[in-house]
Scaffold this active site. Structure first.
Site, PDB file in Angstrom:
ATOM      1  N   ASP A   1       0.850  -1.193   0.000  1.00 45.52           N
ATOM      2  CA  ASP A   1       0.000   0.000   0.000  1.00 45.52           C
ATOM      3  C   ASP A   1       0.882   1.238   0.000  1.00 45.52           C
ATOM      4  O   ASP A   1       1.340   1.679   1.055  1.00 45.52           O
ATOM      5  CB  ASP A   1      -0.881   0.035   1.256  1.00 45.52           C
ATOM      6  CG  ASP A   1      -1.983  -0.996   1.217  1.00 45.52           C
ATOM      7  OD1 ASP A   1      -3.022  -0.705   0.632  1.00 45.52           O
ATOM      8  OD2 ASP A   1      -1.785  -2.089   1.772  1.00 45.52           O
TER       9      ASP A   1
ATOM     10  N   ARG B   1       4.058   2.827   3.070  1.00 53.13           N
ATOM     11  CA  ARG B   1       4.785   1.726   3.704  1.00 53.13           C
ATOM     12  C   ARG B   1       6.289   1.985   3.691  1.00 53.13           C
ATOM     13  O   ARG B   1       6.993   1.583   4.602  1.00 53.13           O
ATOM     14  CB  ARG B   1       4.497   0.401   2.982  1.00 53.13           C
ATOM     15  CG  ARG B   1       3.023  -0.014   2.981  1.00 53.13           C
ATOM     16  CD  ARG B   1       2.492  -0.299   4.364  1.00 53.13           C
ATOM     17  NE  ARG B   1       1.140  -0.854   4.320  1.00 53.13           N
ATOM     18  CZ  ARG B   1       0.130  -0.395   5.025  1.00 53.13           C
ATOM     19  NH1 ARG B   1       0.285   0.664   5.814  1.00 53.13           N
ATOM     20  NH2 ARG B   1      -1.058  -0.975   4.944  1.00 53.13           N
TER      21      ARG B   1
ATOM     22  N   ARG C   1      -7.320  10.195   1.860  1.00 55.44           N
ATOM     23  CA  ARG C   1      -6.897   9.161   0.912  1.00 55.44           C
ATOM     24  C   ARG C   1      -7.636   9.283  -0.413  1.00 55.44           C
ATOM     25  O   ARG C   1      -7.257   8.662  -1.403  1.00 55.44           O
ATOM     26  CB  ARG C   1      -7.143   7.770   1.510  1.00 55.44           C
ATOM     27  CG  ARG C   1      -6.410   7.514   2.802  1.00 55.44           C
ATOM     28  CD  ARG C   1      -6.878   6.230   3.475  1.00 55.44           C
ATOM     29  NE  ARG C   1      -6.526   5.054   2.690  1.00 55.44           N
ATOM     30  CZ  ARG C   1      -6.917   3.823   3.014  1.00 55.44           C
ATOM     31  NH1 ARG C   1      -7.672   3.618   4.072  1.00 55.44           N
ATOM     32  NH2 ARG C   1      -6.547   2.805   2.266  1.00 55.44           N
TER      33      ARG C   1
ATOM     34  N   HIS D   1     -12.604  -2.222   9.194  1.00 54.85           N
ATOM     35  CA  HIS D   1     -11.710  -3.005  10.046  1.00 54.85           C
ATOM     36  C   HIS D   1     -12.464  -3.542  11.262  1.00 54.85           C
ATOM     37  O   HIS D   1     -12.086  -4.561  11.836  1.00 54.85           O
ATOM     38  CB  HIS D   1     -10.533  -2.150  10.536  1.00 54.85           C
ATOM     39  CG  HIS D   1      -9.562  -1.768   9.458  1.00 54.85           C
ATOM     40  ND1 HIS D   1      -9.800  -0.737   8.587  1.00 54.85           N
ATOM     41  CD2 HIS D   1      -8.360  -2.290   9.118  1.00 54.85           C
ATOM     42  CE1 HIS D   1      -8.764  -0.621   7.764  1.00 54.85           C
ATOM     43  NE2 HIS D   1      -7.888  -1.549   8.066  1.00 54.85           N
TER      44      HIS D   1
ATOM     45  N   ASP E   1      -9.768  -6.719  -0.094  1.00 59.54           N
ATOM     46  CA  ASP E   1      -9.128  -5.986   0.995  1.00 59.54           C
ATOM     47  C   ASP E   1      -8.742  -7.035   2.040  1.00 59.54           C
ATOM     48  O   ASP E   1      -9.094  -8.214   1.924  1.00 59.54           O
ATOM     49  CB  ASP E   1     -10.104  -4.961   1.564  1.00 59.54           C
ATOM     50  CG  ASP E   1      -9.402  -3.827   2.302  1.00 59.54           C
ATOM     51  OD1 ASP E   1      -8.195  -3.958   2.595  1.00 59.54           O
ATOM     52  OD2 ASP E   1     -10.059  -2.827   2.600  1.00 59.54           O
TER      53      ASP E   1
END
Length: 357
Positions: free
Chosen positions: A71, A79, A141, A184, A252
């Site tokens: 990512d 990252r 994002r 999440h 994902d």
């Protein structure tokens, strides 16, 4: 019931697990040699550009067509530059400037750096239209809150990144922008008409994006019974049949609660493949051999039990293999940005979430 070696290999060929450390553990080397599709790199795996180039070379020695994903969205999700934050402006800033040539140039420059480090697929750009101010997970994002703006910059980012022969991956289909729950931890619900949310994905597909990442989102207008990642109506009916996407669909992080909470990681993985996904991303906090074996076995058992047609699994494996073959044309990984490979990337608190994509 014992599984045949061929079926287990087929199940392995759709998995991209994570792992611990900055060198490939023995189990990962062995599994890659036996047909594992690839890996996902997190900040825990990254110290410097040159170290990642050495890591990916070791992976490629076991499987020349290995998919290596990460990512690197620029901005707040990085990252490679966790310690100090990304040196490139993020999507929201690019949207404010609204210069598609700049977005394409930035993505091309990023792609060259990633290709030099041996990365073959970047889980970017976020094609989400951030139309809900209460959204807890997309925010900066996204290129913005207007679908045409997001669409044109999604196109530009895909074009730039793939000019370096790094596969772009538009996410999170069919759009995580108009939600107020973080997948999440729970199941976000996308209410009403999703036409505006789909426009950037349609633009990415028209631009030739190589991969699309699913969102763990409930879309009642298309399927009130299952999140998009597990929905045949959304992945096959909408993404494949209506939008005409022929590339690789990747989930994902399958360990995220929105999908694994009800079925476990293995059960969610098998259901995602049955729904139309081609590759399973797993490995946020679940990054050991036992998890990877468990997911493989769950997929193989679903075939043996008649819950997942073997032809669907074989089709998924074909699409993953085709992307790996395309990415294998990138050549030998170099040293990193500028050719020196000495820029340190010290592990630290992630700029964004450590799990999922």
């Amino acid at each position: 019931m014992p599984m045949s070696r061929d079926l287990l290999r087929l199940a392995d060929s759709v998995l991209l697990p994570g792992f611990q450390g900055r060198t490939p553990p023995d189990w990962l080397r062995r599994r890659l040699a036996e047909g594992l599709a690839g890996v996902v790199l997190f900040s825990r795996n990254i110290e410097s550009w040159s170290q990642v180039a050495e890591l990916t070379a070791a992976l490629r020695a076991e499987n020349p067509a290995v998919l290596v994903g990460t990512d690197e969205e620029t901005g707040e999700v990085t990252r490679f530059e966790v310690a100090g934050g990304s040196t490139r402006p993020g999507p929201y800033a690019l949207g404010v400037v609204d210069d598609v040539e700049l977005t394409e140039a930035l993505a091309a420059d990023l792609g060259r750096d990633l290709a030099a480090a041996g990365i073959t697929i970047d889980f970017a750009p976020s094609a989400d239209v951030n139309s809900n101010p209460d959204n807890p997970v997309i925010g900066l994002r996204s290129f913005g809150a207007e679908s045409e703006l997001v669409a044109r910059h999604t196109r530009a980012f895909v074009r730039g990144l793939q000019s370096a022969r790094v596969a772009a991956c538009a996410k999170h289909f069919p759009g995580h922008g108009d939600t107020s729950v973080d997948s999440h931890h729970g199941v976000p619900v996308v209410g009403g008409d999703i036409e505006q949310a789909l426009r950037p994905f349609a633009a990415a597909i028209d631009e030739g994006v190589r991969a699309v990442m699913t969102g763990h989102l409930l879309v009642p207008s298309h399927d009130p019974s299952a999140p998009a990642t597990l929905s045949h109506k959304v992945l096959t009916g909408l993404l494949r049949d209506e939008l005409g996407f022929e590339g690789m669909i990747i989930t994902d992080g399958i360990e995220m609660a929105a999908v694994s909470g009800a079925y476990g990681i293995g059960g969610a993985s098998a259901r995602a493949i049955a729904a139309g996904a081609d590759a399973i991303c797993v490995g946020g906090e679940h990054s050991d051999e036992a998890t990877a074996v468990g997911v493989r076995d769950a997929i193989a058992n679903a075939v043996a039990d008649g819950l997942l047609p073997e032809e669907r699994l074989a089709d998924a494996a074909r699409r993953v293999t085709e992307l790996g073959a395309w990415a294998a044309g990138t050549g030998v990984p170099g040293a990193g940005p500028g050719g020196s490979g000495d820029t340190p990337v010290v592990d630290g608190p992630p700029v964004s979430r450590a799990t999922g994509c």
